[in-house]
Design a protein around this motif. Sequence first.
Motif, mmCIF file in Angstrom:
data_model
loop_
_atom_site.group_PDB
_atom_site.id
_atom_site.type_symbol
_atom_site.label_atom_id
_atom_site.label_comp_id
_atom_site.label_asym_id
_atom_site.label_seq_id
_atom_site.Cartn_x
_atom_site.Cartn_y
_atom_site.Cartn_z
ATOM 1 N N PHE A 20 0.832 -1.199 0.000
ATOM 2 C CA PHE A 20 0.000 0.000 0.000
ATOM 3 C C PHE A 20 0.874 1.260 0.000
ATOM 4 O O PHE A 20 0.655 2.175 -0.793
ATOM 5 N N SER A 21 1.858 1.307 0.891
ATOM 6 C CA SER A 21 2.743 2.479 0.975
ATOM 7 C C SER A 21 3.486 2.709 -0.329
ATOM 8 O O SER A 21 3.617 3.848 -0.792
ATOM 9 N N HIS A 22 3.966 1.621 -0.922
ATOM 10 C CA HIS A 22 4.686 1.711 -2.194
ATOM 11 C C HIS A 22 3.777 2.265 -3.294
ATOM 12 O O HIS A 22 4.154 3.210 -4.007
ATOM 13 N N LEU A 23 2.583 1.697 -3.439
ATOM 14 C CA LEU A 23 1.644 2.173 -4.472
ATOM 15 C C LEU A 23 1.231 3.621 -4.231
ATOM 16 O O LEU A 23 1.155 4.417 -5.168
ATOM 17 N N PHE A 24 0.959 3.945 -2.977
ATOM 18 C CA PHE A 24 0.514 5.293 -2.645
ATOM 19 C C PHE A 24 1.586 6.318 -3.029
ATOM 20 O O PHE A 24 1.298 7.312 -3.695
ATOM 21 N N LYS A 25 2.816 6.062 -2.600
ATOM 22 C CA LYS A 25 3.901 6.997 -2.894
ATOM 23 C C LYS A 25 4.151 7.100 -4.401
ATOM 24 O O LYS A 25 4.395 8.186 -4.928
ATOM 25 N N LYS A 26 4.040 5.986 -5.097
ATOM 26 C CA LYS A 26 4.245 5.974 -6.536
ATOM 27 C C LYS A 26 3.183 6.821 -7.251
ATOM 28 O O LYS A 26 3.478 7.579 -8.164
ATOM 29 N N ARG A 27 1.936 6.705 -6.808
ATOM 30 C CA ARG A 27 0.837 7.408 -7.486
ATOM 31 C C ARG A 27 0.622 8.830 -6.999
ATOM 32 O O ARG A 27 0.271 9.710 -7.780
ATOM 33 N N ILE A 28 0.818 9.081 -5.718
ATOM 34 C CA ILE A 28 0.532 10.403 -5.142
ATOM 35 C C ILE A 28 1.793 11.256 -5.031
ATOM 36 O O ILE A 28 1.733 12.476 -5.113
ATOM 37 N N GLY A 29 2.925 10.620 -4.819
ATOM 38 C CA GLY A 29 4.175 11.362 -4.737
ATOM 39 C C GLY A 29 4.632 11.668 -3.323
ATOM 40 O O GLY A 29 5.641 12.333 -3.136
#
Length: 100
Positions: A20-29
């Motif tokens: 979740f953290s990885h996807l969130f940071k990838k998509r939101i920045g």
Amino acid sequence: MDDWNVESMAEYCKLSVGYFSHLFKKRIGSSPMKYLTELRIEKAKELIATNSMSLSNIAQMTGFNDPLYFSRVFKKTTGIPPKEFQQSLLTINTPNWWDE
């Protein structure tokens, strides 16, 4: 106002915390908690500007259980304490009758 953290966000999305953290940071920045904190401070600024509630109530409404912690995070995020932000808005929105 809810007590969100990375674990509860990941659980809500039915993902592991790491993924979740990885996807969130990838998509939101930004990290999920940094993003959530920024959202909470923006909401607090809006509430300060449009309401006459106490800063303690605003802190609680935006998910900060401790008003002192809210003040520290607000200052770190905006550069000024919430009380100073509130007073600056009052100064801007109060006409100077004595200057006329």
